[in-house]
Write a protein that holds these residues in place. Structure first.
Motif, short mmCIF file in Angstrom:
data_model
loop_
_atom_site.label_atom_id
_atom_site.label_comp_id
_atom_site.label_asym_id
_atom_site.label_seq_id
_atom_site.Cartn_x
_atom_site.Cartn_y
_atom_site.Cartn_z
N ARG A 116 -65.82 20.40 16.54
CA ARG A 116 -64.48 19.89 16.87
C ARG A 116 -64.52 18.58 17.63
O ARG A 116 -63.48 17.99 17.89
CB ARG A 116 -63.73 20.94 17.67
N PRO A 132 -57.74 18.94 19.96
CA PRO A 132 -58.32 20.17 19.43
C PRO A 132 -59.24 20.90 20.40
O PRO A 132 -59.53 22.07 20.20
CB PRO A 132 -59.10 19.70 18.20
N PRO A 136 -55.75 23.22 21.88
CA PRO A 136 -55.61 23.47 20.44
C PRO A 136 -54.26 24.10 20.11
O PRO A 136 -53.80 25.01 20.79
CB PRO A 136 -56.77 24.41 20.12
#
Length: 156
Positions: A116, A132, A136
């Motif tokens: 991520r 993210p 998130p």
């Protein structure tokens, strides 16, 4: 620390010898001793002497630290080992089994972070709503206004 009087010192190691054989600084040995990870006895002249078992314990400490096991967890694990004897293969298997699940979790979390990370760099952390890694799916926004710290086991 225990004191010794007439015990022959031939089998015991000085702090300098332990430092040389382990590759650790004397100050690190003193630190580990203060934390209860290793122990010494004292001569009449108040000098530290270590049993040879300390070398194996230091080896375990170094390996455990290398894989990210905190000293507090190493200390807890060492509490299950008898003092004054070299940890055996069976002792190491017991210790490593204790740490396996934690290491597997850490690997999973680091893999998710790695996967991520590009998205995080892409957002530039300029968007608190869509970062993210930090937030998130804007989970913090659902909890209402105000500062929040988000770290969930599901996400990381």
């Amino acid at each position: 620390m225990n004191r010794i009087s007439a015990t022959p010192l031939g089998r015991l190691l000085t702090v300098g010898e332990v430092a040389q054989r382990s590759g650790l600084a004397v100050s690190a040995l003193h630190f580990y001793e203060a934390k209860g990870l290793i122990s010494s006895i004292r001569t009449r002249g108040n000098q530290r002497r270590y049993g040879r078992d300390v070398l194996r314990r230091l080896g375990i400490i170094k390996v455990a630290q290398r894989v990210g096991i905190p000293l507090s967890e190493i200390q807890t694990a060492f509490a299950s080992l008898p003092q004054g004897r070299t940890p055996t293969i069976a002792d190491w298997q017991t210790l490593s089994a204790r740490w396996k699940d934690e290491l597997d979790t850490r690997i999973r979390r680091l893999s998710l972070l790695r996967d991520r990370l590009t998205g995080c760099i892409g957002c530039g952390c300029l968007s608190i709503e869509s970062c993210p890694l930090r937030n998130p799916f804007d989970q913090l926004g659902e909890e209402g206004p105000g500062a929040r710290l988000l770290e969930t086991e599901i996400e990381l």
